[in-house]
Design a protein around this motif. Structure first.
Motif, PDB file in Angstrom:
ATOM      1  N   LEU A 138       0.809  -1.214   0.000  1.00  0.00           N
ATOM      2  CA  LEU A 138       0.000   0.000   0.000  1.00  0.00           C
ATOM      3  C   LEU A 138       0.843   1.265   0.000  1.00  0.00           C
ATOM      4  CD1 LEU A 138      -2.828   1.243   0.139  1.00  0.00           C
ATOM      5  CD2 LEU A 138      -2.734   1.013   2.634  1.00  0.00           C
ATOM      6  N   THR A 139       1.969   1.258   0.705  1.00  0.00           N
ATOM      7  CA  THR A 139       2.749   2.492   0.861  1.00  0.00           C
ATOM      8  C   THR A 139       3.922   2.611  -0.104  1.00  0.00           C
ATOM      9  OG1 THR A 139       4.181   1.516   2.582  1.00  0.00           O
ATOM     10  CG2 THR A 139       2.150   2.624   3.311  1.00  0.00           C
ATOM     11  N   THR A 160       3.418   5.014 -12.451  1.00  0.00           N
ATOM     12  CA  THR A 160       4.407   6.035 -12.076  1.00  0.00           C
ATOM     13  C   THR A 160       3.743   7.390 -11.830  1.00  0.00           C
ATOM     14  OG1 THR A 160       6.109   4.907 -13.389  1.00  0.00           O
ATOM     15  CG2 THR A 160       6.518   7.199 -12.818  1.00  0.00           C
ATOM     16  N   ALA A 161       2.713   7.691 -12.622  1.00  0.00           N
ATOM     17  CA  ALA A 161       2.008   8.974 -12.472  1.00  0.00           C
ATOM     18  C   ALA A 161       1.286   9.080 -11.136  1.00  0.00           C
ATOM     19  CB  ALA A 161       1.009   9.159 -13.617  1.00  0.00           C
ATOM     20  N   ASN A 162       1.067   7.946 -10.461  1.00  0.00           N
ATOM     21  CA  ASN A 162       0.377   7.944  -9.166  1.00  0.00           C
ATOM     22  C   ASN A 162       1.344   8.047  -7.996  1.00  0.00           C
ATOM     23  OD1 ASN A 162      -1.646   7.281 -10.985  1.00  0.00           O
ATOM     24  ND2 ASN A 162      -2.687   5.910  -9.577  1.00  0.00           N
ATOM     25  N   LYS A 163       2.644   8.127  -8.295  1.00  0.00           N
ATOM     26  CA  LYS A 163       3.650   8.283  -7.240  1.00  0.00           C
ATOM     27  C   LYS A 163       4.136   9.734  -7.271  1.00  0.00           C
ATOM     28  CE  LYS A 163       5.081   3.438  -7.373  1.00  0.00           C
ATOM     29  NZ  LYS A 163       6.202   2.476  -7.556  1.00  0.00           N
ATOM     30  N   LYS A 164       3.883  10.440  -6.185  1.00  0.00           N
ATOM     31  CA  LYS A 164       4.053  11.892  -6.187  1.00  0.00           C
ATOM     32  C   LYS A 164       5.161  12.362  -5.250  1.00  0.00           C
ATOM     33  CE  LYS A 164       0.503  12.565  -8.900  1.00  0.00           C
ATOM     34  NZ  LYS A 164       0.698  13.094 -10.260  1.00  0.00           N
ATOM     35  N   THR A 165       5.777  13.459  -5.645  1.00  0.00           N
ATOM     36  CA  THR A 165       6.687  14.211  -4.799  1.00  0.00           C
ATOM     37  C   THR A 165       6.304  15.676  -4.941  1.00  0.00           C
ATOM     38  OG1 THR A 165       8.500  12.636  -5.154  1.00  0.00           O
ATOM     39  CG2 THR A 165       9.071  14.805  -4.308  1.00  0.00           C
ATOM     40  N   PRO A 166       5.812  16.316  -3.899  1.00  0.00           N
ATOM     41  CA  PRO A 166       5.388  17.715  -4.037  1.00  0.00           C
ATOM     42  C   PRO A 166       6.567  18.631  -4.366  1.00  0.00           C
ATOM     43  CG  PRO A 166       5.399  17.059  -1.725  1.00  0.00           C
ATOM     44  CD  PRO A 166       5.622  15.806  -2.526  1.00  0.00           C
ATOM     45  N   GLY A 268       6.960  10.668   6.383  1.00  0.00           N
ATOM     46  CA  GLY A 268       6.979  11.351   5.096  1.00  0.00           C
ATOM     47  C   GLY A 268       6.229  10.647   3.987  1.00  0.00           C
ATOM     48  N   THR A 269       5.587   9.523   4.291  1.00  0.00           N
ATOM     49  CA  THR A 269       4.791   8.811   3.288  1.00  0.00           C
ATOM     50  C   THR A 269       3.309   9.098   3.502  1.00  0.00           C
ATOM     51  OG1 THR A 269       6.392   7.018   2.985  1.00  0.00           O
ATOM     52  CG2 THR A 269       4.098   6.540   2.415  1.00  0.00           C
ATOM     53  N   VAL A 270       2.623   9.426   2.423  1.00  0.00           N
ATOM     54  CA  VAL A 270       1.184   9.696   2.451  1.00  0.00           C
ATOM     55  C   VAL A 270       0.528   8.851   1.364  1.00  0.00           C
ATOM     56  CG1 VAL A 270      -0.620  11.425   2.075  1.00  0.00           C
ATOM     57  CG2 VAL A 270       1.475  12.053   3.291  1.00  0.00           C
ATOM     58  N   VAL A 271      -0.575   8.198   1.717  1.00  0.00           N
ATOM     59  CA  VAL A 271      -1.337   7.417   0.738  1.00  0.00           C
ATOM     60  C   VAL A 271      -2.759   7.955   0.690  1.00  0.00           C
ATOM     61  CG1 VAL A 271      -2.143   5.137   0.030  1.00  0.00           C
ATOM     62  CG2 VAL A 271       0.042   5.364   1.256  1.00  0.00           C
ATOM     63  N   ILE A 341       0.502   7.496  -3.971  1.00  0.00           N
ATOM     64  CA  ILE A 341       1.544   7.340  -2.955  1.00  0.00           C
ATOM     65  C   ILE A 341       2.457   8.554  -3.071  1.00  0.00           C
ATOM     66  CG2 ILE A 341       3.458   5.952  -2.112  1.00  0.00           C
ATOM     67  CD1 ILE A 341       2.167   3.519  -3.493  1.00  0.00           C
ATOM     68  N   ALA A 342       2.566   9.317  -1.991  1.00  0.00           N
ATOM     69  CA  ALA A 342       3.362  10.549  -2.028  1.00  0.00           C
ATOM     70  C   ALA A 342       4.485  10.494  -1.002  1.00  0.00           C
ATOM     71  CB  ALA A 342       2.471  11.763  -1.761  1.00  0.00           C
ATOM     72  N   SER A 343       5.642  11.003  -1.420  1.00  0.00           N
ATOM     73  CA  SER A 343       6.787  11.166  -0.528  1.00  0.00           C
ATOM     74  C   SER A 343       6.937  12.651  -0.257  1.00  0.00           C
ATOM     75  CB  SER A 343       8.050  10.598  -1.163  1.00  0.00           C
ATOM     76  OG  SER A 343       9.174  10.795  -0.351  1.00  0.00           O
ATOM     77  N   VAL A 344       6.604  13.083   0.974  1.00  0.00           N
ATOM     78  CA  VAL A 344       6.467  14.510   1.238  1.00  0.00           C
ATOM     79  C   VAL A 344       7.547  15.052   2.182  1.00  0.00           C
ATOM     80  CG1 VAL A 344       3.971  14.336   0.890  1.00  0.00           C
ATOM     81  CG2 VAL A 344       4.906  14.164   3.208  1.00  0.00           C
TER      82      VAL A 344
END
Length: 347
Positions: A138-139, A160-166, A268-271, A341-344
């Motif tokens: 999931l993460t 890949t488009a669903n894995k985000k870095t702001p 730092g991980t957000v789903v 899935i975002a790495s913030v």
């Protein structure tokens, strides 16, 4: 007088575990990947594109029907891994229990209780193993486990488009825009017909949102003395009102073989995800259960938690009563295209 084999059976141990686990708080992943059972080792599932609905095509009367396209459907195949561990009741402990039996001592119950508690540790470890796999999927979109000379690796193909870095990481409190990022990510999948209504993170990551100037400015726009931070209840309620997501703060974790505590959701991980189930936790047929099904076992076997086998048997030399927990399991991830899935956090 009952023998040690009569006192320590898989049925008794299974019943004890079923009662004991009622006191445990459920894992988050159990709700998103509920247990299912199948025969064998192979696991297949269909990962759908989950696109927005398409209008039916207009047609003339008496014309042949035009089939719709099935583009975006993907069949994923994997072999489920096998996990097992055991504990043993050595000769000395066995002798102690026998002496307590002869003395008809109340201490016997305490001694047996310790054996049962050891078994709950085994079964709890089996439960944690499943949550490790579910939460890695999931993460991160993949599972990677290395232990006992074995290496397991499964990639669920989260786009890949669903894995985000702001652009600005959320721990840069003066300029980060968590609410703007969440809205943008929700809109991306809303255009594909997917409504993201839940957000998963841990308390460290939530603190980034609490301290973000943009969030406080929006929340306290009409308040002259802006607080240094927002309370947890205030920020989760505010996020719900501004973005429409229910916030789940998950700080549970597990201890690795090296003795290191590891969080199920990394700092730092957000789903972001829909409210529905995302897959299943599939159990295969362990060798112990297969023997039980076909009556080929001399051991004592019971099944708990859908597909975990508890096996007890007596070794002759040295005399030893052993208890084993084993499972063949792997999550499927039909909803792998339906999450962000975002790495913030700044690396």
């Amino acid at each position: 007088m009952a023998t040690i084999k009569d006192l320590i059976t898989s049925q008794f141990l299974g019943s004890y575990w079923e009662e004991y686990k009622q006191s445990l708080e459920p894992f988050f992943g159990e709700g998103k990947f509920p247990n299912q059972k199948k025969l064998g080792l192979d696991l297949n599932w269909i990962k759908g594109a989950n696109k927005a609905p398409v209008m039916l095509m207009p047609s003339a009367f008496d014309a042949k029907v035009v089939p719709i396209s099935k583009q975006g459907l993907e069949i994923t195949k994997a072999q489920m891994p096998f996990f097992k561990n055991d504990i043993h009741l050595n000769e000395k402990v066995r002798q102690d229990i026998m002496l307590l039996q002869q003395a008809n001592s109340e201490a016997l119950n305490t001694a047996i209780q310790r054996v049962y508690d050891d078994t709950t540790t085994l079964l709890n470890n089996a439960s944690v193993t499943r949550e490790v796999m579910r939460m890695q999927a999931l993460t991160t979109g993949a599972i990677s486990i290395s232990s006992n000379g074995q290496s397991l690796s499964y990639d669920y193909g989260v786009p890949t488009a669903n894995k985000k870095t702001p652009t600005i990481k959320w721990d840069v409190s003066d300029t980060a825009d968590p609410i703007g990022d969440i809205r943008s990510w929700k809109l991306q999948l809303a255009n594909k017909g997917i409504e993201l209504t839940e957000m998963l993170l841990n308390s460290v990551t939530l603190a980034y949102i609490q301290k973000a100037k943009s969030v406080k400015d929006l929340a306290f726009a009409n308040i002259s003395n802006t607080p240094a931070t927002m309370s947890i209840s205030a920020v989760t309620s505010f996020l719900k009102s501004e973005t429409g997501v229910d916030v789940y703060v998950y700080d549970k974790g597990y201890t690795t073989e090296a003795g290191v505590f590891t969080k199920f959701v990394a700092d730092g991980t957000v789903v972001l995800m829909p409210s529905n189930e995302l897959g299943n936790t599939w159990f295969g047929t362990t060798p112990e259960e297969a023997d039980l099904m076909y009556g080929n076992t001399k051991a004592d076997v019971s099944i708990v938690d859908t597909g975990v086998a508890i096996t007890t048997w007596v070794d002759v030399d040295p005399v030893d009563v052993r208890t084993k927990a084993s499972e063949i399991c792997l999550p499927s991830f039909e909803g792998a295209n339906s999450i962000i899935i975002a790495s913030v956090k700044t690396a």
